[in-house]
Write a protein that holds these residues in place. Structure first.
Motif, PDB file in Angstrom:
ATOM      1  N   PRO A 315      -7.073   6.266  -0.713  1.00 48.33           N
ATOM      2  CA  PRO A 315      -8.269   7.081  -0.970  1.00 48.33           C
ATOM      3  C   PRO A 315      -9.396   6.714  -0.016  1.00 48.33           C
ATOM      4  O   PRO A 315      -9.594   5.535   0.305  1.00 48.33           O
ATOM      5  CB  PRO A 315      -8.632   6.726  -2.420  1.00 48.33           C
ATOM      6  N   ASP A 316     -10.126   7.717   0.431  1.00 47.02           N
ATOM      7  CA  ASP A 316     -11.211   7.500   1.381  1.00 47.02           C
ATOM      8  C   ASP A 316     -12.467   7.075   0.623  1.00 47.02           C
ATOM      9  O   ASP A 316     -13.442   7.806   0.507  1.00 47.02           O
ATOM     10  CB  ASP A 316     -11.465   8.787   2.183  1.00 47.02           C
ATOM     11  N   LYS A 317     -12.408   5.829   0.097  1.00 47.15           N
ATOM     12  CA  LYS A 317     -13.515   5.273  -0.666  1.00 47.15           C
ATOM     13  C   LYS A 317     -13.695   3.811  -0.258  1.00 47.15           C
ATOM     14  O   LYS A 317     -12.712   3.153   0.132  1.00 47.15           O
ATOM     15  CB  LYS A 317     -13.246   5.354  -2.175  1.00 47.15           C
ATOM     16  N   PRO A 318     -14.903   3.284  -0.321  1.00 45.33           N
ATOM     17  CA  PRO A 318     -15.143   1.887   0.062  1.00 45.33           C
ATOM     18  C   PRO A 318     -14.264   0.922  -0.723  1.00 45.33           C
ATOM     19  O   PRO A 318     -14.107   1.044  -1.939  1.00 45.33           O
ATOM     20  CB  PRO A 318     -16.632   1.673  -0.267  1.00 45.33           C
ATOM     21  N   GLY A 319     -13.674  -0.034  -0.007  1.00 48.04           N
ATOM     22  CA  GLY A 319     -12.911  -1.092  -0.655  1.00 48.04           C
ATOM     23  C   GLY A 319     -11.452  -0.808  -0.886  1.00 48.04           C
ATOM     24  O   GLY A 319     -10.687  -1.714  -1.254  1.00 48.04           O
ATOM     25  N   GLU A 320     -11.003   0.448  -0.684  1.00 44.46           N
ATOM     26  CA  GLU A 320      -9.611   0.775  -1.012  1.00 44.46           C
ATOM     27  C   GLU A 320      -8.625   0.114  -0.033  1.00 44.46           C
ATOM     28  O   GLU A 320      -7.575  -0.381  -0.454  1.00 44.46           O
ATOM     29  CB  GLU A 320      -9.417   2.289  -1.010  1.00 44.46           C
ATOM     30  N   LEU A 321      -8.953   0.121   1.258  1.00 41.22           N
ATOM     31  CA  LEU A 321      -8.052  -0.510   2.218  1.00 41.22           C
ATOM     32  C   LEU A 321      -7.990  -2.016   1.985  1.00 41.22           C
ATOM     33  O   LEU A 321      -6.916  -2.632   2.050  1.00 41.22           O
ATOM     34  CB  LEU A 321      -8.510  -0.211   3.648  1.00 41.22           C
ATOM     35  N   ALA A 322      -9.131  -2.623   1.676  1.00 38.68           N
ATOM     36  CA  ALA A 322      -9.160  -4.054   1.366  1.00 38.68           C
ATOM     37  C   ALA A 322      -8.315  -4.349   0.130  1.00 38.68           C
ATOM     38  O   ALA A 322      -7.611  -5.363   0.068  1.00 38.68           O
ATOM     39  CB  ALA A 322     -10.595  -4.513   1.155  1.00 38.68           C
ATOM     40  N   GLN A 346      -9.558  16.032   4.450  1.00 35.78           N
ATOM     41  CA  GLN A 346      -8.887  15.391   3.326  1.00 35.78           C
ATOM     42  C   GLN A 346      -9.613  14.102   2.961  1.00 35.78           C
ATOM     43  O   GLN A 346     -10.113  13.386   3.825  1.00 35.78           O
ATOM     44  CB  GLN A 346      -7.424  15.067   3.685  1.00 35.78           C
ATOM     45  N   ARG A 347      -9.695  13.807   1.663  1.00 34.44           N
ATOM     46  CA  ARG A 347     -10.347  12.595   1.185  1.00 34.44           C
ATOM     47  C   ARG A 347      -9.347  11.472   0.991  1.00 34.44           C
ATOM     48  O   ARG A 347      -9.448  10.655   0.076  1.00 34.44           O
ATOM     49  CB  ARG A 347     -11.069  12.895  -0.143  1.00 34.44           C
ATOM     50  N   VAL A 348      -8.353  11.446   1.852  1.00 33.75           N
ATOM     51  CA  VAL A 348      -7.327  10.417   1.765  1.00 33.75           C
ATOM     52  C   VAL A 348      -6.799  10.157   3.169  1.00 33.75           C
ATOM     53  O   VAL A 348      -6.811  11.036   4.040  1.00 33.75           O
ATOM     54  CB  VAL A 348      -6.179  10.870   0.824  1.00 33.75           C
ATOM     55  N   GLY A 349      -6.397   8.935   3.421  1.00 33.28           N
ATOM     56  CA  GLY A 349      -5.781   8.579   4.694  1.00 33.28           C
ATOM     57  C   GLY A 349      -4.412   7.985   4.457  1.00 33.28           C
ATOM     58  O   GLY A 349      -4.101   7.532   3.343  1.00 33.28           O
ATOM     59  N   ALA A 350      -3.585   7.995   5.480  1.00 38.84           N
ATOM     60  CA  ALA A 350      -2.252   7.404   5.380  1.00 38.84           C
ATOM     61  C   ALA A 350      -2.220   6.124   6.194  1.00 38.84           C
ATOM     62  O   ALA A 350      -2.441   6.145   7.414  1.00 38.84           O
ATOM     63  CB  ALA A 350      -1.190   8.381   5.887  1.00 38.84           C
ATOM     64  N   ALA A 351      -2.006   5.004   5.518  1.00 33.92           N
ATOM     65  CA  ALA A 351      -1.876   3.714   6.197  1.00 33.92           C
ATOM     66  C   ALA A 351      -0.405   3.480   6.518  1.00 33.92           C
ATOM     67  O   ALA A 351       0.432   3.448   5.607  1.00 33.92           O
ATOM     68  CB  ALA A 351      -2.408   2.602   5.319  1.00 33.92           C
ATOM     69  N   ARG A 352      -0.103   3.366   7.800  1.00 31.09           N
ATOM     70  CA  ARG A 352       1.272   3.083   8.232  1.00 31.09           C
ATOM     71  C   ARG A 352       1.383   1.582   8.493  1.00 31.09           C
ATOM     72  O   ARG A 352       0.829   1.075   9.476  1.00 31.09           O
ATOM     73  CB  ARG A 352       1.615   3.891   9.482  1.00 31.09           C
ATOM     74  N   ILE A 353       2.074   0.900   7.615  1.00 30.12           N
ATOM     75  CA  ILE A 353       2.118  -0.559   7.627  1.00 30.12           C
ATOM     76  C   ILE A 353       3.505  -1.024   8.054  1.00 30.12           C
ATOM     77  O   ILE A 353       4.522  -0.623   7.468  1.00 30.12           O
ATOM     78  CB  ILE A 353       1.780  -1.116   6.235  1.00 30.12           C
ATOM     79  N   SER A 354       3.544  -1.869   9.091  1.00 25.48           N
ATOM     80  CA  SER A 354       4.807  -2.437   9.563  1.00 25.48           C
ATOM     81  C   SER A 354       5.057  -3.749   8.835  1.00 25.48           C
ATOM     82  O   SER A 354       4.190  -4.628   8.815  1.00 25.48           O
ATOM     83  CB  SER A 354       4.752  -2.684  11.069  1.00 25.48           C
ATOM     84  N   VAL A 355       6.262  -3.876   8.255  1.00 23.89           N
ATOM     85  CA  VAL A 355       6.605  -5.076   7.496  1.00 23.89           C
ATOM     86  C   VAL A 355       8.034  -5.501   7.821  1.00 23.89           C
ATOM     87  O   VAL A 355       8.804  -4.770   8.458  1.00 23.89           O
ATOM     88  CB  VAL A 355       6.488  -4.830   5.969  1.00 23.89           C
ATOM     89  N   ASP A 356       8.388  -6.685   7.373  1.00 27.65           N
ATOM     90  CA  ASP A 356       9.761  -7.186   7.498  1.00 27.65           C
ATOM     91  C   ASP A 356      10.702  -6.193   6.807  1.00 27.65           C
ATOM     92  O   ASP A 356      10.515  -5.870   5.627  1.00 27.65           O
ATOM     93  CB  ASP A 356       9.848  -8.558   6.823  1.00 27.65           C
ATOM     94  N   PRO A 357      11.728  -5.671   7.533  1.00 29.78           N
ATOM     95  CA  PRO A 357      12.600  -4.663   6.930  1.00 29.78           C
ATOM     96  C   PRO A 357      13.334  -5.142   5.685  1.00 29.78           C
ATOM     97  O   PRO A 357      13.680  -4.340   4.824  1.00 29.78           O
ATOM     98  CB  PRO A 357      13.572  -4.305   8.054  1.00 29.78           C
ATOM     99  N   THR A 358      13.544  -6.456   5.564  1.00 32.86           N
ATOM    100  CA  THR A 358      14.245  -6.964   4.374  1.00 32.86           C
ATOM    101  C   THR A 358      13.356  -6.936   3.138  1.00 32.86           C
ATOM    102  O   THR A 358      13.847  -7.092   2.021  1.00 32.86           O
ATOM    103  CB  THR A 358      14.739  -8.406   4.608  1.00 32.86           C
ATOM    104  N   LYS A 359      12.049  -6.734   3.340  1.00 31.23           N
ATOM    105  CA  LYS A 359      11.119  -6.738   2.201  1.00 31.23           C
ATOM    106  C   LYS A 359      10.481  -5.376   1.964  1.00 31.23           C
ATOM    107  O   LYS A 359       9.637  -5.232   1.072  1.00 31.23           O
ATOM    108  CB  LYS A 359      10.033  -7.783   2.436  1.00 31.23           C
TER     109      LYS A 359
END
Length: 377
Positions: A315-322, A346-359
């Motif tokens: 959501p595009d609101k303060p503190g959501e990404l944190a 849009q009042r929303v963003g898409a965070a594309r997060i890279s992580v360990d594939p096993t997790k």
């Protein structure tokens, strides 16, 4: 007892002051801020009183004057077209100091310095591969160099202790030292920096003629490929004009690839959808790109690791990404890379997060349980 200053790896700082930084733009001010954070005495010089005052007010150092102490290290951080002139002046004015520059071209500058006849034994050309699309002291960041390659140029007649001092500087600012000669450096940056800048600029230039309807469709792919097109034209004119030969070599190869693609697409336009010529050309271009991007080193260097991508709606609101970061940390997931895609209106963003594939699957399940919406890949 005062705490011993350390570099980002936790090792004691080797660079000792006074350090004089000539040029208070992005690189100069960033280096100054990092050194000041380590309690190194820093002085600043700049032909622009406004830039100098801004860097001083930001805490980057004191203005160098007639009563200032002699520096042990001089960092020349000015545009490439005036770097040689400033290096020669520094070598003459401060004969006991080690002098380095951080310009993004090397051969033409080294040649001009050596041709001046000045004693250049303590001149160590260098180049941190760090920067931003914004310029000036206002964009400075003391963490700018952390994790970045820093080229230290080796050349005949170089004082070994001077080279050690510049290597220490790079490490103290968080960089990884790479040793190259000047010609090898210029050929390398033509491929990985200068031509990408020109290609991004040329691509973004096409947007000047795009309709508002077309621009409304812009997605993250366009933003990714044109981000650096916002760079300073004056600075890049100075950079590329100092490295024309290597840049031209890469552009010729790029033009050949582009000609092959155009020829294939023209056959598709002529013969219709699925024409052999167009299919082959498109496949060859995209496949070659896959091979090339797979060679870009990962964040820890070496062969890049293929991370899994989790796409989370934020959501595009303060503190959501944190909050998202905090909850990933709570479930033991390390974020290897991150990009954000904000859709227009849009009042929303898409965070594309890279992580360990096993997790990855575990992370998705845990995030969904905490109320996050996961975009199915």
């Amino acid at each position: 007892m005062s705490k011993v200053a350390t570099n980002p790896d936790g090792r004691p700082i080797q660079t000792t002051g006074p350090v004089l930084i000539v040029g208070s733009g992005l690189l100069g001010a960033s280096a100054a801020l990092a050194l000041r954070a380590a309690n190194v005495q820093v002085y600043l010089q700049d032909v622009s009183p406004t830039s100098l005052a801004l860097a001083r007010d930001l805490g980057a150092g004191e203005v160098y004057g007639p009563d200032s102490p002699e520096p042990s290290l001089v960092i020349v951080a000015v545009p490439p077209d005036v770097t040689a002139e400033c290096v020669v002046a520094a070598l003459k004015d401060h004969p006991n100091a080690v002098v380095t520059d951080v310009a993004s071209v090397k051969s033409i500058i080294v040649d001009e310095v050596l041709e001046s006849g000045v004693d250049a034994s303590k001149y160590v050309p260098s180049h941190p591969m760090a920067g931003r699309e914004r310029s000036g002291a206002a964009a400075a960041d003391r963490d700018l160099f952390i994790g970045r390659p820093w080229v230290v140029v080796n050349r005949p007649g170089l004082d070994a202790s001077a080279q050690v001092a510049v290597r220490n500087l790079a490490v103290d600012l968080g960089s990884t030292v790479i040793e190259l000669d000047a010609d090898a450096h210029d050929a390398a940056v033509a491929t990985v920096s200068h031509v990408p800048q020109l290609v991004a600029s040329l691509l973004a230039a096409r947007l000047r003629e795009a309709s508002e309807d077309a621009l409304a469709l812009a997605g993250q792919g366009l933003r990714d490929t044109t981000r650096i097109a916002a760079s300073d034209p004056r600075l890049w004119t100075s950079i590329v004009s100092g490295n024309c030969g290597p840049v031209v070599d890469v552009l010729h190869a790029f033009r050949s690839d582009l000609d092959n693609l155009i020829e294939g697409l023209e056959s598709g336009a002529r013969d219709g959808f699925g024409a052999d010529g167009s299919v082959g050309a498109i496949n060859a271009a995209v496949s070659a790109g896959n091979e090339g991007v797979a060679r870009i080193p990962g964040k820890h260097g070496g062969v890049p690791r293929r991370w899994a991508i989790i796409e989370v709606l934020v959501p595009d609101k303060p503190g959501e990404l944190a909050r998202l970061f905090s909850e990933l940390g709570a479930i033991g997931i390390n974020i290897e890379d991150l990009s954000m895609d904000h859709s227009a209106h849009q009042r929303v963003g898409a965070a594309r997060i890279s992580v360990d594939p096993t997790k990855a699957r575990f992370a998705e399940t845990e995030l969904e349980a905490r109320g996050w919406r996961i975009v199915t890949q």
